[in-house]
Design a protein around this motif. Sequence first.
Motif, short mmCIF file in Angstrom:
data_model
loop_
_atom_site.label_atom_id
_atom_site.label_comp_id
_atom_site.label_asym_id
_atom_site.label_seq_id
_atom_site.Cartn_x
_atom_site.Cartn_y
_atom_site.Cartn_z
N ARG B 49 0.83 -1.22 0.00
CA ARG B 49 0.00 0.00 0.00
C ARG B 49 0.86 1.27 0.00
N VAL B 54 -1.11 4.73 -1.65
CA VAL B 54 -2.40 4.94 -1.00
C VAL B 54 -2.22 5.00 0.51
N SER B 55 -1.02 4.75 0.99
CA SER B 55 -0.78 4.75 2.42
C SER B 55 0.54 5.49 2.65
N SER B 74 -0.14 11.27 -6.97
CA SER B 74 -1.09 11.22 -8.08
C SER B 74 -0.39 10.86 -9.40
N ARG B 77 0.57 7.15 -9.24
CA ARG B 77 -0.59 6.27 -9.40
C ARG B 77 -1.09 6.25 -10.84
N ALA B 78 -0.89 7.35 -11.55
CA ALA B 78 -1.33 7.40 -12.95
C ALA B 78 -0.58 6.37 -13.79
N ALA B 82 -2.86 -1.29 -9.66
CA ALA B 82 -2.85 -1.89 -8.33
C ALA B 82 -4.00 -2.88 -8.18
N TYR B 105 -11.21 7.53 -14.25
CA TYR B 105 -10.42 8.08 -13.14
C TYR B 105 -9.01 8.44 -13.60
N PHE B 106 -8.57 7.76 -14.67
CA PHE B 106 -7.24 8.09 -15.21
C PHE B 106 -7.32 9.18 -16.27
N GLY B 107 -8.54 9.66 -16.51
CA GLY B 107 -8.70 10.72 -17.49
C GLY B 107 -8.55 10.24 -18.93
#
Lengths: 257, 309
Positions: B49, B54-55, B74, B77-78, B82, B105-107
């Motif tokens: 995580r 995310v953590s 951000s 994560r793009a 996961a 969510y990834f645009g």
Amino acid sequence: MPTLLATRVVEHQAHIFRKFWRGSAVAYLINPILFLGAIGLGVGGLVKGGKGTVDGVSYLAFVVPGLMAASAMNGAAAESLWPIMAGTKWIRTFHAMVATPVGPGDVFLGVVAWTAVRAAIGGTLFLIVAALFGGVLSWWAPLAIPAAVLTALAFAAPLTAFAGTQDTDFRFPVIMRLGVVPLFLFSGTFFPVSQLPSWLQPLCWLSPLWHGVQLCRGATTGSIDPPEAVANVAILMAIVVLGARWGIRTFTKKLAT
Amino acid sequence: MSDALIEGKKLTKRFEDFVAVDGIDFRVEPGEAFGFLGPNGAGKTSTMRMISCVSPVTDGELRVLGMNPATQGSEIRARLGAVPQEDTLDLELTVRENLLIYGRYFGLARPVIRERADELMSFVQLTDRSGDRVDELSGGMKRRLTIARALINRPELVLLDEPTTGLDPQARHLVWERLYQLKRQGVTLVLTTHYMDEAEQLCDRLVIMDGGLIVAEGSPRQLIDQHSTREVVELRFDADDDRAKALALISRTDVPHENLADRILIYTADGETEVEQLGRSGVHPETVLVRRSSLEDVFLRLTGRTLEE
Ligand SMILES: Nc1ncnc2c1ncn2[C@@H]1O[C@H](COP(=O)(O)OP(=O)(O)OP(=O)(O)O)[C@@H](O)[C@H]1O
Ligand SMILES: [Mg+2]
């Protein structure tokens, strides 16, 4: 930019809404009709045989803005408690969101922004139904829609923020019964605050709903008092801003442990 | 200075006073498949995580794709995919809608997502379920969908926390095959697992975690060579008395062994000879099995526990 990413969350909410809109559409249309029929016409008929006035307007015209703001509050409260628990705990959809470029603050802002969209839809439909009933007196009435949206935000932001701190839903009914319902009854919704004992009257300034009702009433009856309206807007906006700052914190704590 | 895809230095995760990850050092190179093995509570998910951004990291350093998770979460994560230990699918939506929404969510543009969604559903063999609601799927299908979803942004790094737990053997082989395919395309894989065969099949390199620490590191082969003997003898007894007697006899010799709930393991270079010697000293088990050492044995010797507890 957090606000930009939040629109992706709004899109998710909108997708769910489009998919299941039929259930809400009934509530959106039937509820105003039921309320305006029962309270506007039914109760209004009792006010001096239907000929009396309240604050200088018919009871129906008096109660329309009250119900409009109150339903914005009720909608926002319903959207901001249990569905938040579904996102953080029960179905964990918010956890899916924060694994992408979307962050916890974006999730919060997106969810609250969507409540505003729903309030705008609900408020518009309510106003149309109310106009058909003859309960709208002024051409300023469309301004009641942003007023309803602001009212919804003033509940959605702090309640969503609070829901983000909880691990179970067992406090939610308490909030509804001891928070939302009393506000619903005593915020100038169904009768003027002037009917309350005089020492109680100033307390209405503490009710976010009262500020929303005042704004809606000013718009639909044309009785707007600009200096007071500015104060109403400022107070509601302050609640939204503080709620949002709190919510970004609680969502970050909850979703990024 | 470092071209590692992921680098942790003294990486630490604390929950209040509890230390879940206790200052671990590791590197994951581009294109490799890297595994975290360890018993329940070892700190695998906590580590994953943090890598997934995310953590937040409590202490130490972490760099992922050359960036800092604390400030560039951000952006990181793009570019990664996961698969969390617990599925986070939207149960009221269909298989296809889950992929479409996640892509947004990834645009990504809608036409792009639609095309990839079709590809990915066939990749994990869910095409014929594309219009079904997710809560109607079996656990294994949900898992495959979660894996497909993690690939919607064509990530260069995929993090999989127990990707095949709860899958039947057929589904598990499908997932292995697909992960292998990704690896051949140059995707870096980081996974946690409780299955040694999975680790042996998929991982170029792995670390064994226990109590928040890394207790061993290497390729599966290296780990076996370093931490176990060539062969292992498994002795089983029907009667508890026989077993206790045998254990007493074995303990008197200096043969390395492990006493498990259902069997005694003897570590040796030559199993057959060992069995004969034990027979001469009076150990007569009901069944005897001589086999080659596996990662499971490494794990057992290092942590004193079996992998799947
Ligand atoms: N949010 C949390 N709050 C408090 N403690 C936590 C939290 N998450 C994990 N822990 C603790 O941290 C330790 C490591 O947990 P972690 O989930 O990383 O283990 P794991 O290696 O993934 O185990 P498993 O094989 O069971 O998935 C456990 O003792 C767990 O109880
Ligand atoms: Mg785990």
